[in-house]
Enzyme design. Sequence first.
Site, PDB file in Angstrom:
ATOM      1  N   ASP A  60     -40.359  37.765  -7.542  1.00  0.00           N
ATOM      2  CA  ASP A  60     -40.496  38.364  -8.956  1.00  0.00           C
ATOM      3  C   ASP A  60     -39.464  38.152  -9.584  1.00  0.00           C
ATOM      4  O   ASP A  60     -38.387  38.765  -9.738  1.00  0.00           O
ATOM      5  CB  ASP A  60     -40.496  40.014  -8.593  1.00  0.00           C
ATOM      6  CG  ASP A  60     -40.711  40.882  -9.814  1.00  0.00           C
ATOM      7  OD1 ASP A  60     -41.894  40.668 -10.286  1.00  0.00           O
ATOM      8  OD2 ASP A  60     -39.826  41.654 -10.380  1.00  0.00           O
ATOM      9  N   TYR A  65     -34.069  37.920 -17.096  1.00  0.00           N
ATOM     10  CA  TYR A  65     -33.169  37.927 -15.965  1.00  0.00           C
ATOM     11  C   TYR A  65     -32.126  37.166 -15.940  1.00  0.00           C
ATOM     12  O   TYR A  65     -31.071  36.906 -15.470  1.00  0.00           O
ATOM     13  CB  TYR A  65     -33.788  37.977 -14.618  1.00  0.00           C
ATOM     14  CG  TYR A  65     -34.604  39.145 -14.321  1.00  0.00           C
ATOM     15  CD1 TYR A  65     -34.603  40.338 -14.891  1.00  0.00           C
ATOM     16  CD2 TYR A  65     -35.626  39.064 -13.171  1.00  0.00           C
ATOM     17  CE1 TYR A  65     -35.582  41.295 -14.731  1.00  0.00           C
ATOM     18  CE2 TYR A  65     -36.397  39.981 -12.905  1.00  0.00           C
ATOM     19  CZ  TYR A  65     -36.521  41.213 -13.642  1.00  0.00           C
ATOM     20  OH  TYR A  65     -37.462  42.392 -13.397  1.00  0.00           O
ATOM     21  N   LYS A  93     -42.300  37.584 -16.487  1.00  0.00           N
ATOM     22  CA  LYS A  93     -42.562  38.607 -17.283  1.00  0.00           C
ATOM     23  C   LYS A  93     -42.132  38.261 -18.779  1.00  0.00           C
ATOM     24  O   LYS A  93     -41.276  37.523 -19.073  1.00  0.00           O
ATOM     25  CB  LYS A  93     -41.827  39.880 -17.000  1.00  0.00           C
ATOM     26  CG  LYS A  93     -42.105  40.328 -15.664  1.00  0.00           C
ATOM     27  CD  LYS A  93     -41.599  41.563 -15.197  1.00  0.00           C
ATOM     28  CE  LYS A  93     -41.268  41.960 -13.515  1.00  0.00           C
ATOM     29  NZ  LYS A  93     -40.166  41.150 -13.191  1.00  0.00           N
ATOM     30  N   HIS A 126     -43.544  42.891 -19.888  1.00  0.00           N
ATOM     31  CA  HIS A 126     -42.635  43.480 -19.335  1.00  0.00           C
ATOM     32  C   HIS A 126     -42.363  44.938 -19.719  1.00  0.00           C
ATOM     33  O   HIS A 126     -42.173  45.596 -18.778  1.00  0.00           O
ATOM     34  CB  HIS A 126     -41.029  42.740 -19.573  1.00  0.00           C
ATOM     35  CG  HIS A 126     -40.104  42.786 -18.663  1.00  0.00           C
ATOM     36  ND1 HIS A 126     -39.238  41.951 -18.352  1.00  0.00           N
ATOM     37  CD2 HIS A 126     -39.879  43.776 -17.874  1.00  0.00           C
ATOM     38  CE1 HIS A 126     -38.476  42.238 -17.234  1.00  0.00           C
ATOM     39  NE2 HIS A 126     -38.760  43.514 -16.857  1.00  0.00           N
TER      40      HIS A 126
END
Length: 329
Positions: A60, A65, A93, A126
């Site tokens: 994921d 990130y 995302k 997201h």
Amino acid sequence: MTSQRVLAEDERGRFAVLSGSGGKMPLLGLGTWVPPGVSMSDLASAVQHAILNCGYRHLDCASVYKNEDVIGGVLENVFASGVGREELWLTSKLWCTAMMPDEVRPACVDTLKNLRVSYLDLYLIHWPACLRKGHAWPPRPEDFLHVPGIEGTWREMEKLVEDGLVKNIGVSNFSSVKLENLWRVARIKPAVNQVELHPLLQQSKLREYCSFRGIHVSAYSPLGGNDHRARPPEIPNVITLPSVVRIGRKYNKTAAQIVLRWATQLGVSVVPKSTNHGRVLENSQLFDFELDQDDLASISAEDRHLRTNASKMHNPFTGATEEAFWDHE
Ligand code: A2P
């Protein structure tokens, strides 16, 4: 392929079959967000360990990130060791700074480049929010931009499927109200909604809605966002709940394994995060036992409607308070 796809005997309880594409999404994935202070080499080592030693077949990821290039390096290694691209399920995302229709495809292409793959299995919006580039975190009121409806963004998500860049599309952090608004305008229906979900926040209403629409629910922070470094003292720790610990003793499993198993038995996929090799392995050992109805009921009784990840996304356009942002669900 359709959602009528049937799972083989040994796949039942380990995969969700997504509506629309019939794609088989592993119920266990590794969450790849890491808190500040965790090194990129520790992340890379954990991801490689998960895939090569522990049988994880689902990662994921997300552009926000800021580690997709690191994960891309690991993917190159695991493909070189003989794992096929089609064996892995890769989710990413679309971040809130790329919600304008003309920004969607470039954002997805960036993610593909960073991950060094030619397609994603699942691409999610997201958050139902649009942020100015260079926004602060948490966002200030002036960081939020107004998107005139989600339809334009979603059309571009649909084109990614039509053009083969992604196999499935969905959302994250959507209430059932926001999902239903999207559902009404979607030609390709959202296949997944990824939300915070654990025994202290069981999302019953949302799960009921998603089940009605055939939308798969995926759980982030399935261990309760159990980061001892960041958890405020007033938030209970999911994996020390007495009921969970007691059930763990009964099955000779850890509390974390009980919590993850509980979610997968609800049909929810889980993406627990860890960079500790022992815990990455521990979190994968979920499919050699089954909780009975009494144990499932004991865990269900723990719901406290407690979000451990304060969203910080309530804003002038989607609801001025956090409760309004979630449409009071
Ligand atoms: P660590 O990386 O040190 O293992 P969530 O996925 O619910 O947000 O939880 C993530 C947090 O839970 C991380 O802080 C992670 O720390 C910790 N964690 C992950 N797996 C376990 C486990 N099996 N037992 C205890 N803590 C865990």
